[in-house]
Design a protein around this motif. Structure first.
Motif: not given
Lengths: 371, 136
Positions: B45-47, B68-73
């Protein structure tokens, strides 16, 4: 490392299916199976299936069950009709939030009025202690922690009610939003409610622990054609954030009162007495205190918990939850900000790792399901 | 795996999941750097991704960007010391390249190596896979 963690009755299924297990409030829980975005979209478009057995389930039975809960909760419990569910708060004497809960009026059990209180996993021990502390010797109420003996499964999404039709009697389609019923679920005796924490239609099932896996697997099998995906805590978090729902430990704490949190609707101070009532009645609104707001953030970087919120370069608050919204495809956040900059439309910035990123106060929820 | 990707057997890996391909360009040692397939799969889920500008000096095991992903950087650590001489600007706009071809079209930067010291800390593919098996 995982030895001391609690397992839900579905734990082995999660591990077998490649769920990424994390410690959440002392429980080993799946944060995701495939991807958070994919599980999120399945819930918005089809069905998301969530193991929420870590939530605390406390049963209250006896003639004084209603009056006792009435002294603990910010919303009236006495007079709750059988089959009704209410969102409510437990607050301390100062009006600070100890937990946000659902109270169910279940019905009679062996002639004794029965209620169920569903509490946050992270607060279960605290709430159990709070209950014991405030129970009077002459209260005729039996309190039983049913968390370990049962499992709780959330079936959420536009297709969820139809999926449950073949498995749950009475059918959820006949039930109103925020109602509950004693039910036969996959042949077992349980409780069904038309509730959830995703912003979608659907239900939550409470079943005996030893039947959980069989019921879960039936839902997975029969739901496949309707786009069902098992979904972990990661998607649960992005879904509730889009739906503008607060989460204890982030938007809610003992330092926050219901009015600041935008939960004034869950407080009834008129003509009743409960712990924290007088403090709440004196506060009435949140003009002098930081308020919970929704923020839409520019760009693609996520404003995460703890990041500072600024107005004209001056710190005015802090982010309490932030994510990248899979539905809106942009970063969203909830924050507490000074009340004079909490109006919808106010332009603010968030300090995202050293960069001032423009943000705007927007109406919550971020997402509302099509009616 | 796409045929225009490097064979991971020919790469070196950092414990922090960056890979390095060493080559010679005009007599200088150049490191092409990316992040491993395992890292991409773990992040999901990379953003967002931020990469340095050409000309930036980087130090071994120091941050040169972030993903950065939805969950964490997560920070990106440079496996080597040197100067950034090329940046794959396509990746921040098409983060799916990282999942499709982490060892090829998903490369991130090329660094002209100024100091070999950092290379000693890198793992070969077999050792890296062993580390991933323990982490995963």
């Amino acid at each position: 490392m995982t030895d001391s963690l609690l397992n839900t009755p579905l734990h082995s299924w999660h591990v077998e299916q490649g769920g990424r297990m994390v410690d959440f409030a002392g429980w080993s829980m799946p944060v995701q199976y495939s991807s958070i975005v994919s599980e999120h979209r399945a819930t918005r478009g089809g069905i998301g299936l969530f193991d929420i057995s870590h939530m605390g389930r406390l049963e209250f039975a006896g003639p004084d069950a209603g009056p006792f809960l009435d002294r603990l909760l910010t919303r009236r419990v006495v007079g709750l009709q059988e089959g009704m569910v209410r969102y409510s708060l437990v607050v301390n004497e100062a009006g600070g939030i100890l937990d946000d809960v659902l109270v169910y009026r279940v019905g009679e059990s062996a002639g004794r009025p029965t209620f169920l209180l569903v509490v946050n996993a992270s607060n279960r021990a605290k709430i159990v202690a709070w209950i014991e502390r405030h129970r009077r010797a002459d209260d005729d109420v039996q309190v039983e922690d049913r968390t370990a003996a049962t499992a709780m499964i959330a079936v959420q999404g536009p297709q969820a009610v139809e999926l449950m039709a073949s498995l749950v009697e009475p059918p959820v389609s006949s039930m109103k939003y925020y109602s509950a019923a004693v039910a036969t679920i996959g042949g077992a005796s349980g409780l069904v409610s038309r509730t959830g924490y995703t912003g979608e239609d659907g239900g939550e099932l409470i079943v005996p622990a030893d039947t959980a896996r069989q019921i879960w697997e039936r839902l997975v099998d029969e739901g496949a054609a309707r786009g069902l995906q098992p979904a972990g805590l990661g998607a649960r978090d992005t879904l509730r954030l889009e739906a503008g729902m607060p989460l204890y430990g982030h938007e809610l704490s003992e330092e926050i009162d219901p009015y600041q949190a935008g939960l004034g609707f869950a407080v009834q101070t008129k003509d009743r007495q409960f712990i924290g009532r007088d403090a709440l009645a004196a506060m009435c609104d949140a003009q002098d205190r930081p308020r919970r707001v929704g923020l839409e953030i520019e760009g693609r970087r996520v404003a995460r918990e703890g990041y500072e919120v600024l107005a004209s370069g001056v710190t005015v608050g802090k982010v309490t939850s932030g994510t990248f919204s899979p539905t809106l495809e942009r970063p969203i956040a909830m924050a507490y900000v000074r009340s004079d900059v909490a109006e919808i439309g106010t332009e603010l910035t968030v300090a995202v790792r050293g960069q001032a990123v423009p943000a705007r106060v927007v109406t919550l929820p971020f997402y509302q399901r099509p009616k | 795996m796409a045929s225009n990707e490097f064979n991971p057997e020919d790469l070196l890996f950092a414990e922090t999941h960056e890979w390095v391909r060493l080559s010679e360009e005009d007599g200088a040692k150049v490191a092409t750097v990316g992040i491993s397939a395992f890292a991409v799969e773990q992040l999901t889920d990379l953003v967002f991704m931020e990469l340095p500008a050409v000309g930036t000096q980087v130090e071994a095991q120091q941050e040169f960007g972030e993903v950065e992903s939805v969950k964490a950087v997560s920070p990106l650590y440079s496996p080597v010391a040197g100067e950034v001489i090329a940046v794959n600007d396509k990746v921040p706009d098409e983060l799916e390249l990282l999942g499709q071809a982490p060892f090829g079209a998903g490369w991130l930067v090329k660094i002209k190596v100024s100091d070999d010291a950092g290379l000693a800390n890198l793992l070969d593919y077999a050792s890296y896979q062993k580390q991933c098996a323990e982490d995963g």
